[in-house]
Motif scaffolding. Sequence first.
Motif, PDB file in Angstrom:
ATOM      1  N   ILE A 267      29.491  61.291  39.107  1.00 54.98           N
ATOM      2  CA  ILE A 267      29.860  62.537  39.790  1.00 54.98           C
ATOM      3  C   ILE A 267      29.782  62.325  41.292  1.00 54.98           C
ATOM      4  O   ILE A 267      28.757  61.873  41.808  1.00 54.98           O
ATOM      5  CB  ILE A 267      28.937  63.689  39.356  1.00 54.98           C
ATOM      6  N   GLU A 268      30.846  62.653  42.004  1.00 57.05           N
ATOM      7  CA  GLU A 268      30.903  62.500  43.458  1.00 57.05           C
ATOM      8  C   GLU A 268      30.625  63.848  44.123  1.00 57.05           C
ATOM      9  O   GLU A 268      31.388  64.798  43.971  1.00 57.05           O
ATOM     10  CB  GLU A 268      32.285  61.984  43.884  1.00 57.05           C
ATOM     11  N   LEU A 269      29.541  63.909  44.887  1.00 55.23           N
ATOM     12  CA  LEU A 269      29.184  65.143  45.593  1.00 55.23           C
ATOM     13  C   LEU A 269      29.686  65.081  47.032  1.00 55.23           C
ATOM     14  O   LEU A 269      28.963  65.370  47.989  1.00 55.23           O
ATOM     15  CB  LEU A 269      27.665  65.344  45.565  1.00 55.23           C
ATOM     16  N   THR A 270      30.939  64.683  47.193  1.00 54.66           N
ATOM     17  CA  THR A 270      31.555  64.583  48.509  1.00 54.66           C
ATOM     18  C   THR A 270      32.934  65.230  48.456  1.00 54.66           C
ATOM     19  O   THR A 270      33.457  65.545  47.376  1.00 54.66           O
ATOM     20  CB  THR A 270      31.716  63.109  48.934  1.00 54.66           C
ATOM     21  N   SER A 271      33.516  65.433  49.632  1.00 55.46           N
ATOM     22  CA  SER A 271      34.852  66.018  49.703  1.00 55.46           C
ATOM     23  C   SER A 271      35.901  64.920  49.765  1.00 55.46           C
ATOM     24  O   SER A 271      35.743  63.942  50.501  1.00 55.46           O
ATOM     25  CB  SER A 271      34.975  66.912  50.940  1.00 55.46           C
ATOM     26  N   PRO A 272      37.004  65.060  49.036  1.00 55.86           N
ATOM     27  CA  PRO A 272      38.077  64.064  49.103  1.00 55.86           C
ATOM     28  C   PRO A 272      39.053  64.333  50.247  1.00 55.86           C
ATOM     29  O   PRO A 272      39.994  63.564  50.448  1.00 55.86           O
ATOM     30  CB  PRO A 272      38.772  64.227  47.746  1.00 55.86           C
ATOM     31  N   ASN A 273      38.839  65.411  50.998  1.00 58.34           N
ATOM     32  CA  ASN A 273      39.793  65.845  52.007  1.00 58.34           C
ATOM     33  C   ASN A 273      39.333  65.495  53.426  1.00 58.34           C
ATOM     34  O   ASN A 273      38.137  65.351  53.682  1.00 58.34           O
ATOM     35  CB  ASN A 273      40.008  67.361  51.903  1.00 58.34           C
TER      36      ASN A 273
END
Length: 318
Positions: free
Chosen positions: A127-133
């Motif tokens: 699970i990635e707790l970061t923004s892809p934008n």
Amino acid sequence: MKAIPSSIALCMALCSSLLLSSCQSSDATPAALNASNPQKTPSVMTPDWGIAATLTGMGYPPVAMGDKTFYKEWVGKPLIPKDTYDVGTRYQPNPEMFSQLDLDVVIDNAFYKHLQPMYGDLPIHSIELTSPNQMAKWEDFIEPTLELGRSINQPQAAQMYLDKSKEQITQAGQTFHKRYPHIKKMAVVQFADTNNLRMFSYNSLFQPALDTMGLELTAFADGNEWGFMPIMLGDLAQLDDDTCLVVVEPIGDLLKLELEDSLVWQRLGYSFRENSKSAGKSRCLTVLPATWNNSGVASMNVLADRLMNATFVGNTDL
């Protein structure tokens, strides 16, 4: 061949049934047991600080995590329970210690993919707790947080955590504006030494956290995959006079003294000295306790709370 009396046949059938059910129970895997009891909260190990922080914020801390000792220095809050095991460094946990744990699942992200062969047959959720934008927003962190809740069979806890966090961060912003009504814009940096810094950019969680607080993040360019860009001390001259500088710890006392003696720092107009004669004339500045940039909503909560209680020095009547 003589027929078996009905009473004996019944007894044999019952014994056979009991033996079969006993064998089936003992052979059941943890995954099968969890499938039969989907409400069970699994025992979790995570090498990642952000996942550990978010699980703890939800009220379901991991059984084990990586680098628990250094978590206190770099992340700080929420506090990890004393009975959470430290399995060693985040990037290379201790296999012997890991093998002794009674676990149901491992939750990690792509940064720790090289560790997955060590987990054997344990289920793994990444699970990635970061923004892809390039411009992070609150909505970017909703689904990863809900996914984390689903991975521990606690979707409602995850939703409640999101709702409560949004409310707390908004309230922290209101309190901040009452204390410092003239402060609107902030640049967030972290020092490596007297001349090299990290500047947190718009794809970091500082962007949605400040936005929710009613504040504006200032950065010079897009950040890397971790949400920051490297800059030099002299680059801070590009900041507008109405932008407060937020310095995130760790920053040692010796480094502060070296900066105070730096001609570049002096020309920039900053000072850490709250009680100096020129403090009121220097540019707006504060130092925050360590705030981890990769903990999703958990870090946003911490950042909002620390900004709400921070003491800004220099010119705050921007």
